[in-house]
Design a protein around this motif. Structure first.
Motif, PDB file in Angstrom:
ATOM      1  N   SER A 133       0.840  -1.187   0.000  1.00  0.00           N
ATOM      2  CA  SER A 133       0.000   0.000   0.000  1.00  0.00           C
ATOM      3  C   SER A 133       0.881   1.246   0.000  1.00  0.00           C
ATOM      4  CB  SER A 133      -0.931   0.011   1.213  1.00  0.00           C
ATOM      5  OG  SER A 133      -0.193  -0.086   2.406  1.00  0.00           O
ATOM      6  N   LEU A 134       0.360   2.328  -0.568  1.00  0.00           N
ATOM      7  CA  LEU A 134       1.122   3.561  -0.686  1.00  0.00           C
ATOM      8  C   LEU A 134       1.455   4.133   0.683  1.00  0.00           C
ATOM      9  CD1 LEU A 134       2.318   5.719  -2.549  1.00  0.00           C
ATOM     10  CD2 LEU A 134       0.085   6.882  -2.511  1.00  0.00           C
ATOM     11  N   HIS A 135       0.479   4.165   1.572  1.00  0.00           N
ATOM     12  CA  HIS A 135       0.689   4.604   2.945  1.00  0.00           C
ATOM     13  C   HIS A 135       0.535   3.395   3.863  1.00  0.00           C
ATOM     14  CE1 HIS A 135       0.609   8.852   1.854  1.00  0.00           C
ATOM     15  NE2 HIS A 135      -0.450   8.596   1.100  1.00  0.00           N
ATOM     16  N   PRO A 136       1.212   3.385   5.014  1.00  0.00           N
ATOM     17  CA  PRO A 136       0.998   2.279   5.960  1.00  0.00           C
ATOM     18  C   PRO A 136      -0.480   2.144   6.291  1.00  0.00           C
ATOM     19  CG  PRO A 136       2.882   3.614   6.634  1.00  0.00           C
ATOM     20  CD  PRO A 136       2.239   4.340   5.492  1.00  0.00           C
ATOM     21  N   THR A 137      -1.038   0.971   6.041  1.00  0.00           N
ATOM     22  CA  THR A 137      -2.471   0.732   6.206  1.00  0.00           C
ATOM     23  C   THR A 137      -2.673  -0.538   7.010  1.00  0.00           C
ATOM     24  OG1 THR A 137      -2.947   1.797   4.088  1.00  0.00           O
ATOM     25  CG2 THR A 137      -4.652   0.357   4.985  1.00  0.00           C
ATOM     26  N   TRP A 138      -3.549  -0.454   8.020  1.00  0.00           N
ATOM     27  CA  TRP A 138      -3.845  -1.601   8.870  1.00  0.00           C
ATOM     28  C   TRP A 138      -5.351  -1.798   8.951  1.00  0.00           C
ATOM     29  CZ3 TRP A 138      -0.480  -4.778  11.817  1.00  0.00           C
ATOM     30  CH2 TRP A 138       0.874  -4.468  11.659  1.00  0.00           C
ATOM     31  N   HIS A 139      -5.755  -3.063   9.027  1.00  0.00           N
ATOM     32  CA  HIS A 139      -7.159  -3.410   9.187  1.00  0.00           C
ATOM     33  C   HIS A 139      -7.398  -3.924  10.602  1.00  0.00           C
ATOM     34  CE1 HIS A 139      -7.771  -2.712   5.023  1.00  0.00           C
ATOM     35  NE2 HIS A 139      -7.185  -3.807   4.593  1.00  0.00           N
ATOM     36  N   LEU A 140      -8.583  -3.640  11.103  1.00  0.00           N
ATOM     37  CA  LEU A 140      -8.990  -4.078  12.433  1.00  0.00           C
ATOM     38  C   LEU A 140     -10.162  -5.034  12.268  1.00  0.00           C
ATOM     39  CD1 LEU A 140      -8.363  -3.596  15.417  1.00  0.00           C
ATOM     40  CD2 LEU A 140      -9.959  -1.677  15.378  1.00  0.00           C
ATOM     41  N   ASN A 141      -9.961  -6.295  12.622  1.00  0.00           N
ATOM     42  CA  ASN A 141     -10.936  -7.354  12.367  1.00  0.00           C
ATOM     43  C   ASN A 141     -11.506  -7.909  13.660  1.00  0.00           C
ATOM     44  OD1 ASN A 141     -10.176  -7.039   9.733  1.00  0.00           O
ATOM     45  ND2 ASN A 141      -9.228  -9.045   9.518  1.00  0.00           N
ATOM     46  N   SER A 142     -12.739  -8.396  13.582  1.00  0.00           N
ATOM     47  CA  SER A 142     -13.357  -9.103  14.689  1.00  0.00           C
ATOM     48  C   SER A 142     -14.271 -10.172  14.102  1.00  0.00           C
ATOM     49  CB  SER A 142     -14.119  -8.130  15.589  1.00  0.00           C
ATOM     50  OG  SER A 142     -14.596  -8.801  16.728  1.00  0.00           O
ATOM     51  N   GLY A 143     -15.237 -10.630  14.886  1.00  0.00           N
ATOM     52  CA  GLY A 143     -16.131 -11.686  14.408  1.00  0.00           C
ATOM     53  C   GLY A 143     -15.721 -13.046  14.934  1.00  0.00           C
ATOM     54  N   PRO A 144     -16.534 -14.086  14.670  1.00  0.00           N
ATOM     55  CA  PRO A 144     -16.270 -15.431  15.212  1.00  0.00           C
ATOM     56  C   PRO A 144     -14.892 -15.972  14.855  1.00  0.00           C
ATOM     57  CG  PRO A 144     -18.472 -15.316  14.264  1.00  0.00           C
ATOM     58  CD  PRO A 144     -17.788 -14.040  13.892  1.00  0.00           C
ATOM     59  N   LYS A 145     -14.416 -15.694  13.662  1.00  0.00           N
ATOM     60  CA  LYS A 145     -13.093 -16.164  13.229  1.00  0.00           C
ATOM     61  C   LYS A 145     -12.150 -14.997  12.943  1.00  0.00           C
ATOM     62  CE  LYS A 145     -14.956 -20.429  11.206  1.00  0.00           C
ATOM     63  NZ  LYS A 145     -15.056 -21.263   9.968  1.00  0.00           N
ATOM     64  N   LEU A 146     -12.478 -13.855  13.517  1.00  0.00           N
ATOM     65  CA  LEU A 146     -11.681 -12.636  13.313  1.00  0.00           C
ATOM     66  C   LEU A 146     -11.557 -12.305  11.833  1.00  0.00           C
ATOM     67  CD1 LEU A 146      -8.803 -13.135  15.926  1.00  0.00           C
ATOM     68  CD2 LEU A 146     -11.078 -12.136  16.254  1.00  0.00           C
ATOM     69  N   GLU A 147     -12.648 -12.555  11.102  1.00  0.00           N
ATOM     70  CA  GLU A 147     -12.624 -12.392   9.655  1.00  0.00           C
ATOM     71  C   GLU A 147     -13.350 -11.137   9.177  1.00  0.00           C
ATOM     72  OE1 GLU A 147     -16.653 -14.082  10.386  1.00  0.00           O
ATOM     73  OE2 GLU A 147     -14.683 -14.104  11.344  1.00  0.00           O
ATOM     74  N   SER A 148     -14.059 -10.446  10.065  1.00  0.00           N
ATOM     75  CA  SER A 148     -14.856  -9.291   9.670  1.00  0.00           C
ATOM     76  C   SER A 148     -14.059  -8.010   9.879  1.00  0.00           C
ATOM     77  CB  SER A 148     -16.148  -9.231  10.487  1.00  0.00           C
ATOM     78  OG  SER A 148     -16.936 -10.383  10.266  1.00  0.00           O
ATOM     79  N   ARG A 149     -13.965  -7.217   8.818  1.00  0.00           N
ATOM     80  CA  ARG A 149     -13.199  -5.972   8.893  1.00  0.00           C
ATOM     81  C   ARG A 149     -14.093  -4.861   9.423  1.00  0.00           C
ATOM     82  NH1 ARG A 149     -11.257  -4.015   3.323  1.00  0.00           N
ATOM     83  NH2 ARG A 149     -10.215  -6.035   3.368  1.00  0.00           N
ATOM     84  N   LEU A 150     -13.739  -4.342  10.602  1.00  0.00           N
ATOM     85  CA  LEU A 150     -14.535  -3.297  11.232  1.00  0.00           C
ATOM     86  C   LEU A 150     -13.989  -1.902  10.951  1.00  0.00           C
ATOM     87  CD1 LEU A 150     -15.499  -5.871  12.737  1.00  0.00           C
ATOM     88  CD2 LEU A 150     -15.672  -4.476  14.788  1.00  0.00           C
ATOM     89  N   ALA A 151     -12.687  -1.791  10.766  1.00  0.00           N
ATOM     90  CA  ALA A 151     -12.094  -0.464  10.579  1.00  0.00           C
ATOM     91  C   ALA A 151     -10.807  -0.585   9.774  1.00  0.00           C
ATOM     92  CB  ALA A 151     -11.809   0.198  11.923  1.00  0.00           C
ATOM     93  N   THR A 152     -10.459   0.494   9.104  1.00  0.00           N
ATOM     94  CA  THR A 152      -9.207   0.606   8.355  1.00  0.00           C
ATOM     95  C   THR A 152      -8.496   1.878   8.797  1.00  0.00           C
ATOM     96  OG1 THR A 152      -9.968  -0.620   6.407  1.00  0.00           O
ATOM     97  CG2 THR A 152      -8.194   0.965   6.073  1.00  0.00           C
ATOM     98  N   LEU A 153      -7.203   1.758   9.062  1.00  0.00           N
ATOM     99  CA  LEU A 153      -6.393   2.894   9.461  1.00  0.00           C
ATOM    100  C   LEU A 153      -5.375   3.194   8.384  1.00  0.00           C
ATOM    101  CD1 LEU A 153      -7.117   1.183  12.208  1.00  0.00           C
ATOM    102  CD2 LEU A 153      -5.780   2.987  13.239  1.00  0.00           C
TER     103      LEU A 153
END
Length: 234
Positions: A106-126
């Motif tokens: 990615s052009l800028h440092p980008t991180w995803h924040l996941n949750s859900g039963p298998k930690l598979e759902s993306r709740l937020a992007t930084l």
């Protein structure tokens, strides 16, 4: 920040809290100001948390989160068999709560924040931005139903809900609302110790979370900030 009515970690019990070791009277009874993982992570008083990094060789518990009374709240692991850039926050009983995952190429440092039963759902992007004077990040949150972690990263159609910005020293940060500019958390980065003989280094971060704000959300944002900074500095 607009609150959603679907919280992946909310267990639905009104008076108990399996995650924050505080008396029930300290849990917020008012609608939360900033919540991602559920009202059970929101207090009605400000509270300071200390994030400490263990020796770098220990990948199973590379960070631990305490309060000022040295009560442990969360652990952070970087599982040995996973790709670099994946970190999991667990509670003190070992239950997986949140996965933080770096977006590669990615052009800028980008991180995803996941949750859900298998930690598979993306709740937020930084999305982080760095300049000579200040460091800042935009926080984009997704509405339910949340996209899967393997879906394309698309946040251009939504406006950021939170900002993280440092002062000129690069050691003091604030998490604040994009619209109202209300401060939700104050973060201070502490100097690292050069003593390699100690098992636990001094507190890396001090995070003061304001009333009605999701503690787990603020802790996760702080950790992802640390990972992004470490990537740039290395």
């Amino acid at each position: 920040m607009t609150t959603e009515q679907h919280y992946p970690l909310d267990d639905g019990e009104g008076d108990s809290n399996p995650y924050l070791n505080v008396p029930v009277q300290f849990l917020t009874k008012e609608p939360p100001k900033c919540v991602l993982f559920g009202p059970k992570f929101c207090l009605n008083v400000p509270k300071t948390f200390l994030i400490r990094e263990k020796v770098r060789m220990n990948r199973d518990n590379c960070f631990k989160v305490y309060d000022s009374q040295n009560t442990e709240y969360f652990k952070v692991s970087n599982p040995l068999k996973t790709m670099r850039g994946k970190h999991v926050i667990t509670d003190i009983n070992g239950e997986d709560l949140v996965k933080m995952k770096k977006k590669l190429l990615s052009l800028h440092p980008t991180w995803h924040l996941n949750s859900g039963p298998k930690l598979e759902s993306r709740l937020a992007t930084l999305v982080f931005e760095f300049t000579m004077l200040k460091k800042k990040a935009r926080v984009y949150t997704y509405k339910y139903p949340f996209p899967h972690e393997d879906d394309d990263t698309k946040y251009e159609h939504i406006r950021p809900t939170l900002y993280i910005k440092s002062d000129n020293t690069g050691r003091d940060f604030k998490v604040f609302d994009e619209v109202t500019s209300e401060v939700y958390a104050d973060i201070t980065k502490r100097a690292m110790s050069g003593n390699s003989d100690v098992l636990v280094e001094p507190d890396n971060y001090s995070v003061t979370v304001n009333p009605g704000v999701d503690v787990l959300f603020m802790v996760a944002l702080t950790l992802m900030y640390e990972y992004a900074l470490s990537d740039i500095e290395s």
